[in-house]
Design a protein around this motif. Structure first.
Motif, PDB file in Angstrom:
ATOM      1  N   GLN A  67     -20.701 -10.859 -10.881  1.00  0.00           N
ATOM      2  CA  GLN A  67     -19.342 -11.049 -11.369  1.00  0.00           C
ATOM      3  C   GLN A  67     -19.135 -10.301 -12.685  1.00  0.00           C
ATOM      4  O   GLN A  67     -18.117  -9.630 -12.888  1.00  0.00           O
ATOM      5  N   GLY A  72     -21.765 -12.386  -0.302  1.00  0.00           N
ATOM      6  CA  GLY A  72     -21.506 -11.709  -1.561  1.00  0.00           C
ATOM      7  C   GLY A  72     -21.452 -10.204  -1.400  1.00  0.00           C
ATOM      8  O   GLY A  72     -20.564  -9.530  -1.926  1.00  0.00           O
ATOM      9  N   LEU A 107     -19.918 -14.105  -5.079  1.00  0.00           N
ATOM     10  CA  LEU A 107     -20.727 -13.239  -5.936  1.00  0.00           C
ATOM     11  C   LEU A 107     -21.505 -14.087  -6.939  1.00  0.00           C
ATOM     12  O   LEU A 107     -20.954 -15.007  -7.546  1.00  0.00           O
ATOM     13  N   LEU A 131     -18.158  -7.743  -1.873  1.00  0.00           N
ATOM     14  CA  LEU A 131     -18.140  -6.605  -2.781  1.00  0.00           C
ATOM     15  C   LEU A 131     -17.769  -5.323  -2.036  1.00  0.00           C
ATOM     16  O   LEU A 131     -16.937  -4.536  -2.505  1.00  0.00           O
TER      17      LEU A 131
END
Length: 683
Positions: free
Chosen positions: A360, A316, A355, A320
C-alpha cells in the motif's frame, strides 16, 4: 492545467463544501459515511457521457424543507422569482487552473474573461427547476388546508423533481459573476477525461467459475489500439491480430463448405435443394474484440509447461495488476480521444483492497511516477490528477501530507441529519504554525490511525499502551451506562511527554475528541532533577507546560487546576492527582498504579508520607523494567483498580459526544459503511 477546486452545495452529505485538489495526487480519508463516496459519484454523474440526472434522494437532507418553504411562498402570492429562489438546487462550481502560455484546447470555450492576469476558468453546473415551470411543479396543490397537504406533498416530491428539474452548465467569468455563457454538455465532457477504479472490483468472486477480469481489460486495450490516433506500434499489433483472425475465417469457411457439399446427397432424400432452392454456403464471422473478451485468459507462468489461471494468483497481486492495467487503459484512451481532452481525472477507491501494508505504501508513493513512466514510454504527456479514497492508515500516512483531505461527518446546523466538513491538512496546519514535517514523519513511522478514529488517546509510553485497553474495560464494567468506551473506535497513540504538545493543533483541527495522558514529572527547584512530588517545585513535562502556556509553572499551580482547566475544546489533559483528598500523589503511571492498589504493594497501614516514599523507591527500582511491570498486570494479575486520574479522563472521553456516540445510522444512512450498494451511494 488541472482542476484546482470544486465547490458543492446540496448534494447528499456535501451540503456546502469546498475541496482543493493537488496537481498530482489528492488523498481523501475519513470514516465510513463521511461523504467520500458522494464525491466520487458526483464526478461520475457530471463527467459521464450524457447530461447528468439527479433524484430527490441526491439532495441534502437539510434541503428538503426548502421545497415546502417555496410552496408556502407561492401560496402567499409571492413573485415567481422569489418562489424559484426558495426551491433547492444542486450547485457545483469547478475551477480549472492554467498557465498563461498553455495550449488551451478544449478549455478555450470556458475562458470568457478579458483579464490577461487571470489564470482560472470557472464552470458552473446547476440542477434546478426548468424555466417557466413553477406553476406546473406545484400544479395539483391548492393553497387551502396547506398543512394537511404536507405529507402527500413530500410523497409526491420525487416525481415532481424528476419531471420539472434539469441540469445546466455555464462558463462564468471568475472576475464578474454576471458575465457568463451557456455551454453544451458535450463540451464539458470533451474537456475532461475521467476514469474510475471502484472499490468493489469483484476479484474474489469465484463462486461459479473463474472470472477473467484482466482479459476484459485486454479487449478494451485492443479497442484503443484500433483507433486512428493510436501509437503506430499498437496499430500494427491490432492489424496483425485482425489479419490472423481473417485467415482463420477463410480456413473455417473453406473447410465447412467442403463438408457441407458432402452432405448434399443426404439432403436430396428430403427433396433439397430443389430447382428454386438456393444452395447452402457457410461464412464465418469472428469478432476479434469478443474473442479477447470472452475467450482470452490471462495466465501465470508455471513450471514444466503447466500455466496457472488468473484466479490462482493471490488477490493482492491480481488487484495491483488490475489497477495498473486500468491506468494503462485510461492513458491510451486519453491519447486516442477525439477531440483531445485538456486533462484527465482518475478516481481510485480503496486501492488497499487485498494489498499488504508495505505494498500500500509503495503504491501511493509511486502513483505519480506511474503516469510519468507511461508518458515517457510513448514520448508523450499525460496531464492526469489522481483522487484516491482510502480507509488505510498505511496508505494515508505514506501519502504527501499536503495532499490529504479529511472528510468528517458532523450534525447539521438545522438538526436534520449530518453534513460533511472537509479539512485540508495543508491549509489548516500551515495556518496554525504546526510542525507538519514532524507530524507526517511520526504518523508514517508509527502507522498512526488518527485520521480514521472516533476519538483518540495520546499516551506517554509502553506501560500506558499495554495497560490502557484493560483500563478501558474496567471503567466500562464499573459504570452502569449504555455508552461503552470499548465499543468506540479509539486511536491510541504513543507520543511521550516530550512530543504530545506537537499533536495539539492536529487533533484540534480534526475536531477529534482526544484524551492526553501524561506524567507529572516533578523536579526540585535547585538541581531540576526528578524527585517525589512533595519535594518538587516544577515539572519537566513539556506537554503540561505547553498546555498551560507557562514554561515555569509550579507544581502547586498544577495541583490546584480544576476540571475546566484541563479541558480545551475537544481535548482533555490527564496527569497524576491524589487518589483521595489529602492523599499523596505520584509522578508517574507506575507510581499512581501502586497508590491506587495499596493491597498489591504492601502499602496498607502506612502513612501518606510513608506511602509516597515507598512508591518512589519502588518506581526507581522498576527503572527499565516498565514493560515487564505492565505485562504482569495486563496479563497475569488483572484484579486491580484504575488510577483516579486515568479513570476520570477515560470517563470524559467516553461521554464526550461524537458522531459515533450518536450512531452512524442516525442520519438515515447505512451503518455498515460505504459500499457500491444503492443504500450507501445515496450518501
Amino acid at each position: 492545467m488541472h482542476l484546482q477546486k470544486i465547490a458543492i452545495k446540496n448534494f447528499r452529505l456535501l451540503k456546502d463544501v469546498e475541496l482543493f485538489f493537488e496537481p498530482k495526487t489528492t488523498v481523501v480519508v475519513g470514516r465510513n459515511n463521511s461523504g467520500k463516496t458522494s464525491l466520487t459519484e458526483l464526478f461520475r454523474r457530471l463527467l459521464g457521457d450524457r447530461r447528468p440526472t439527479f433524484r430527490l434522494e441526491d439532495f441534502s437532507t437539510a434541503a428538503h424543507q426548502g421545497f415546502w418553504n417555496a410552496f408556502l411562498l407561492k401560496c402567499e402570492g409571492r413573485e415567481e422569482a422569489d418562489v424559484r429562489g426558495a426551491l433547492p438546487r444542486i450547485e457545483i462550481n469547478l475551477t480549472v487552473s492554467y498557465a498563461s502560455d498553455s495550449d488551451f484546447g478544449q478549455l478555450s470555450e470556458f475562458i470568457i474573461d478579458l483579464n490577461p492576469d487571470c489564470t482560472e476558468a470557472l464552470i458552473e453546473i446547476k440542477y434546478e427547476l426548468r424555466d417557466g415551470e413553477v406553476d406546473s411543479f406545484f400544479g395539483d396543490l391548492e393553497c387551502v388546508d396547506v398543512e394537511e397537504q404536507r405529507a402527500s406533498f413530500y410523497k409526491s416530491l420525487s416525481d415532481r423533481v424528476k419531471k420539472s428539474y434539469t441540469s445546466n452548465v455555464r462558463a462564468v467569468d471568475p472576475n464578474d459573476p454576471t458575465n457568463d455563457k451557456p455551454i453544451e454538455w458535450s463540451q464539458l465532457h470533451a474537456l475532461v477525461q475521467t476514469g474510475f477504479i471502484h472499490a468493489q472490483r469483484g476479484l474474489d468472486d469465484t463462486t461459479d467459475k473463474d472470472i477473467d477480469f484482466l482479459g476484459v481489460i485486454l479487449e478494451r486495450l485492443l479497442q484503443s489500439a484500433m483507433s486512428e490516433l493510436a501509437d503506430p506500434k499498437d496499430q500494427q499489433t491490432a492489424q496483425l491480430l485482425q489479419k490472423a483472425v481473417q485467415e482463420m475465417q477463410e480456413g473455417l469457411d473453406s473447410g465447412f463448405n467442403k463438408q457441407l457439399k458432402e452432405l448434399f446427397p443426404a439432403f436430396s432424400l428430403f427433396g433439397y435443394p430443389g430447382l428454386t432452392d438456393p444452395r447452402l454456403l457457410t461464412q464465418t464471422t469472428l469478432d476479434i474484440q469478443r474473442l479477447l473478451k470472452n475467450h482470452t485468459r490471462v495466465q501465470y507462468e508455471g513450471s514444466g509447461g503447466i500455466n496457472f489461471p488468473e484466479t490462482y494468483n493471490g488477490l493482492g497481486v491480481r488487484n495491483l495488476i488490475y489497477i495498473l492495467l486500468r491506468l494503462l487503459e485510461f492513458f491510451k484512451n486519453f491519447r486516442t480521444a477525439t477531440p483531445a481532452p485538456s486533462f484527465c481525472l482518475i478516481f481510485i477507491e480503496e486501492p488497499e483492497v487485498h494489498l499488504h501494508p508495505q505494498m500500500q505504501e509503495v503504491f501511493i508513493a509511486e502513483l505519480g511516477r506511474i503516469a510519468d513512466v507511461l508518458a515517457a514510454q510513448f514520448n508523450s504527456s499525460w496531464p492526469v490528477q489522481f483522487i484516491v479514497t482510502t480507509h488505510s492508515s498505511h496508505l494515508a500516512n505514506r501519502a504527501n501530507f499536503d495532499g490529504i483531505r479529511y472528510f468528517k461527518a458532523t450534525p447539521s446546523v438545522s438538526g436534520s441529519g449530518f453534513v460533511t466538513v472537509i479539512k485540508d491538512l495543508h491549509q489548516g496546519l500551515s495556518a496554525s504554525g504546526t510542525d507538519r514535517e514532524f507530524l507526517h514523519k511520526y504518523m508514517t513511522l508509527t502507522r498512526c490511525d488518527l485520521l480514521f478514529a472516533d476519538k483518540a488517546a495520546l499516551i506517554e509510553g509502553t506501560s500506558e499502551r499495554l495497560l490502557l485497553p484493560i483500563m478501558i474495560q474496567k471503567v466500562d464494567e464499573e459504570d452502569s451506562t449504555d455508552i461503552k468506551l470499548s465499543t468506540q473506535y479509539i486511536s491510541i497513540v504513543e507520543v511521550g511527554g516530550a512530543y504530545a504538545h506537537l499533536f495539539f493543533d492536529l487533533v484540534t483541527f480534526l475536531e477529534l475528541p482526544t484524551l492526553i495522558i501524561t506524567d507529572l514529572d516533578s523536579i526540585d527547584a535547585t538541581t531540576r532533577k526528578a524527585c517525589k512530588v512533595s519535594a518538587g517545585a516544577y515539572t519537566s513535562n513539556a506537554c503540561i507546560t505547553s498546555w498551560f502556556s507557562d514554561s515555569n509553572i509550579d507544581l502547586n499551580s498544577i495541583g490546584n487546576k480544576v476540571e475546566i482547566d484541563r479541558v480545551k475544546g475537544s481535548c482533555r489533559l490527564a496527569y497524576q492527582i491524589p487518589e483521595s483528598e489529602g492523599a499523596c500523589c505520584a509522578r508517574s503511571l507506575e507510581g499512581a498504579f501502586m497508590l491506587a492498589n495499596p493491597n498489591l504493594f504492601d502499602l496498607d497501614g502506612m502513612s501518606e508520607e510513608q506511602k509516597e516514599t515507598e512508591v518512589w523507591e519502588n518506581t526507581n527500582q522498576i527503572g527499565r523494567k516498565k514493560t515487564e511491570f505492565a505485562l504482569r498486570y495486563a496479563i497475569e494479575e488483572t484484579d486491580w483498580k484504575v488510577p483516579r486520574y486515568v479513570g476520570e479522563g477515560l470517563r470524559w472521553l467516553r461521554d464526550v459526544q461524537t458522531r459515533a456516540d450518536l450512531g452512524e445510522s442516525a442520519s438515515g444512512e447505512s451503518a455498515s459503511g460505504e459500499s457500491a450498494s444503492e443504500t450507501d451511494e445515496r450518501r
